[in-house]
Design an enzyme around this catalytic site. Structure first.
Site, PDB file in Angstrom:
ATOM      1  N   LYS A  79       2.198   5.663  10.905  1.00 28.47           N
ATOM      2  CA  LYS A  79       2.329   6.919  10.159  1.00 28.47           C
ATOM      3  C   LYS A  79       2.088   8.154  11.052  1.00 28.47           C
ATOM      4  O   LYS A  79       1.546   8.031  12.154  1.00 28.47           O
ATOM      5  CB  LYS A  79       1.346   6.909   8.985  1.00 28.47           C
ATOM      6  CG  LYS A  79       1.655   5.827   7.930  1.00 28.47           C
ATOM      7  CD  LYS A  79       0.773   6.011   6.698  1.00 28.47           C
ATOM      8  CE  LYS A  79       1.111   5.009   5.616  1.00 28.47           C
ATOM      9  NZ  LYS A  79       0.367   5.280   4.368  1.00 28.47           N
TER      10      LYS A  79
ATOM     11  N   THR B  60      -6.256  -0.429   2.014  1.00 29.39           N
ATOM     12  CA  THR B  60      -5.506   0.834   2.007  1.00 29.39           C
ATOM     13  C   THR B  60      -6.426   2.020   2.300  1.00 29.39           C
ATOM     14  O   THR B  60      -6.068   2.927   3.054  1.00 29.39           O
ATOM     15  CB  THR B  60      -4.845   1.040   0.614  1.00 29.39           C
ATOM     16  OG1 THR B  60      -4.076  -0.120   0.322  1.00 29.39           O
ATOM     17  CG2 THR B  60      -3.946   2.256   0.604  1.00 29.39           C
TER      18      THR B  60
ATOM     19  N   ARG C  65      -6.985   0.016  10.049  1.00 27.77           N
ATOM     20  CA  ARG C  65      -7.352   1.196   9.243  1.00 27.77           C
ATOM     21  C   ARG C  65      -8.837   1.528   9.383  1.00 27.77           C
ATOM     22  O   ARG C  65      -9.222   2.696   9.288  1.00 27.77           O
ATOM     23  CB  ARG C  65      -6.959   0.969   7.789  1.00 27.77           C
ATOM     24  CG  ARG C  65      -5.452   1.134   7.591  1.00 27.77           C
ATOM     25  CD  ARG C  65      -5.018   0.573   6.287  1.00 27.77           C
ATOM     26  NE  ARG C  65      -3.661   0.902   5.924  1.00 27.77           N
ATOM     27  CZ  ARG C  65      -2.994   0.260   4.968  1.00 27.77           C
ATOM     28  NH1 ARG C  65      -3.576  -0.725   4.306  1.00 27.77           N
ATOM     29  NH2 ARG C  65      -1.751   0.600   4.683  1.00 27.77           N
TER      30      ARG C  65
ATOM     31  N   HIS D 112       1.554   1.527   7.489  1.00 24.14           N
ATOM     32  CA  HIS D 112       2.051   0.993   6.213  1.00 24.14           C
ATOM     33  C   HIS D 112       2.511  -0.442   6.436  1.00 24.14           C
ATOM     34  O   HIS D 112       2.985  -0.782   7.522  1.00 24.14           O
ATOM     35  CB  HIS D 112       3.253   1.816   5.720  1.00 24.14           C
ATOM     36  CG  HIS D 112       4.027   1.136   4.633  1.00 24.14           C
ATOM     37  ND1 HIS D 112       3.651   1.178   3.312  1.00 24.14           N
ATOM     38  CD2 HIS D 112       5.128   0.329   4.688  1.00 24.14           C
ATOM     39  CE1 HIS D 112       4.495   0.443   2.600  1.00 24.14           C
ATOM     40  NE2 HIS D 112       5.406  -0.076   3.415  1.00 24.14           N
TER      41      HIS D 112
HETATM   42  P1  CMP Z   1       0.986   2.594   2.024  1.00 24.55           P
HETATM   43  O1  CMP Z   1       0.671   1.229   2.494  1.00 24.55           O
HETATM   44  O2  CMP Z   1       1.882   3.435   2.857  1.00 24.55           O
HETATM   45  O3  CMP Z   1       1.616   2.502   0.553  1.00 24.55           O
HETATM   46  C1  CMP Z   1       1.523   3.550  -0.388  1.00 24.55           C
HETATM   47  C2  CMP Z   1       0.635   4.628   0.092  1.00 24.55           C
HETATM   48  O4  CMP Z   1       0.190   5.513  -0.890  1.00 24.55           O
HETATM   49  C3  CMP Z   1      -0.644   4.027   0.645  1.00 24.55           C
HETATM   50  O5  CMP Z   1      -0.387   3.388   1.861  1.00 24.55           O
HETATM   51  C4  CMP Z   1      -1.539   5.226   0.725  1.00 24.55           C
HETATM   52  O6  CMP Z   1      -1.386   5.938   1.933  1.00 24.55           O
HETATM   53  C5  CMP Z   1      -1.028   6.052  -0.433  1.00 24.55           C
HETATM   54  N1  CMP Z   1      -1.984   6.033  -1.533  1.00 24.55           N
HETATM   55  C6  CMP Z   1      -2.313   5.006  -2.302  1.00 24.55           C
HETATM   56  N2  CMP Z   1      -3.232   5.368  -3.226  1.00 24.55           N
HETATM   57  C7  CMP Z   1      -3.490   6.674  -2.983  1.00 24.55           C
HETATM   58  C8  CMP Z   1      -4.346   7.622  -3.582  1.00 24.55           C
HETATM   59  N3  CMP Z   1      -5.134   7.297  -4.607  1.00 24.55           N
HETATM   60  N4  CMP Z   1      -4.353   8.868  -3.075  1.00 24.55           N
HETATM   61  C9  CMP Z   1      -3.542   9.204  -2.043  1.00 24.55           C
HETATM   62  N5  CMP Z   1      -2.685   8.334  -1.429  1.00 24.55           N
HETATM   63  C10 CMP Z   1      -2.685   7.092  -1.905  1.00 24.55           C
END
Ligand code: CMP
Length: 133
Positions: A9, A91, A102, A115
């Site tokens: 990212k 996440t 992460r 991601h």
């Molecule tokens: P990613 O694996 O890219 O898939 C969806 C993305 O949404 C996740 O990683 C996070 O970066 C983002 N995300 C998920 N939940 C939240 C949240 N509550 N607030 C902000 N971003 C979020």
């Protein structure tokens, strides 16, 4: 061989840790089958994250994902989806275990360095989204 889609990212490309993350990917035993560095438009980011369009974070997330270059890869390995998710960790970097990407490099749930697809079917859709011929 199983496939998954990985993205380094904009927070991570800005921190100049593309190499570190790719080193980890190779150490995990993945084959990098496809790879490109791109600066997504907001519309491209919105299309990619369309499943989250009703969520409160959709606008902020897609703004962030189009704020700088990203590295998009197709990774191949046995159980690729699981293997890559385990390497990334939770996440939310605050909940990610030591030793995960992460935990080491994420800043917030949004700026979480990488991601990965969450299931085999999602991986197929996501790979098609960025690499359809
Ligand atoms: P990613 O694996 O890219 O898939 C969806 C993305 O949404 C996740 O990683 C996070 O970066 C983002 N995300 C998920 N939940 C939240 C949240 N509550 N607030 C902000 N971003 C979020």
């Amino acid at each position: 061989m199983d496939k998954t889609l990985a993205i380094i990212k904009p927070d991570a490309t800005k921190k100049r840790i593309i190499g570190k993350i790719i080193e980890r990917i190779e150490a995990e035993g993945f084959t990098i089958a496809r790879m490109k560095l791109v600066h997504l438009t907001k519309d491209e980011a919105k299309g990619f994250y369309i499943v989250h369009k009703e969520k409160g974070f959709y606008d902020s997330l897609t703004e962030f994902m189009s704020s700088g270059p990203v590295v998009i890869m197709v990774l191949e390995a046995e159980n690729a989806v699981r293997l890559w998710r385990d390497a990334m960790g939770a996440t939310d970097p605050a909940l990610a275990k030591p030793g995960t990407i992460r935990h080491a490099h994420g800043f917030s749930i949004e700026r979480n360095a990488t991601h990965g697809s969450d299931a085999r079917e999602t991986a197929e859709w996501e790979i098609d989204y960025f690499f359809k011929k």
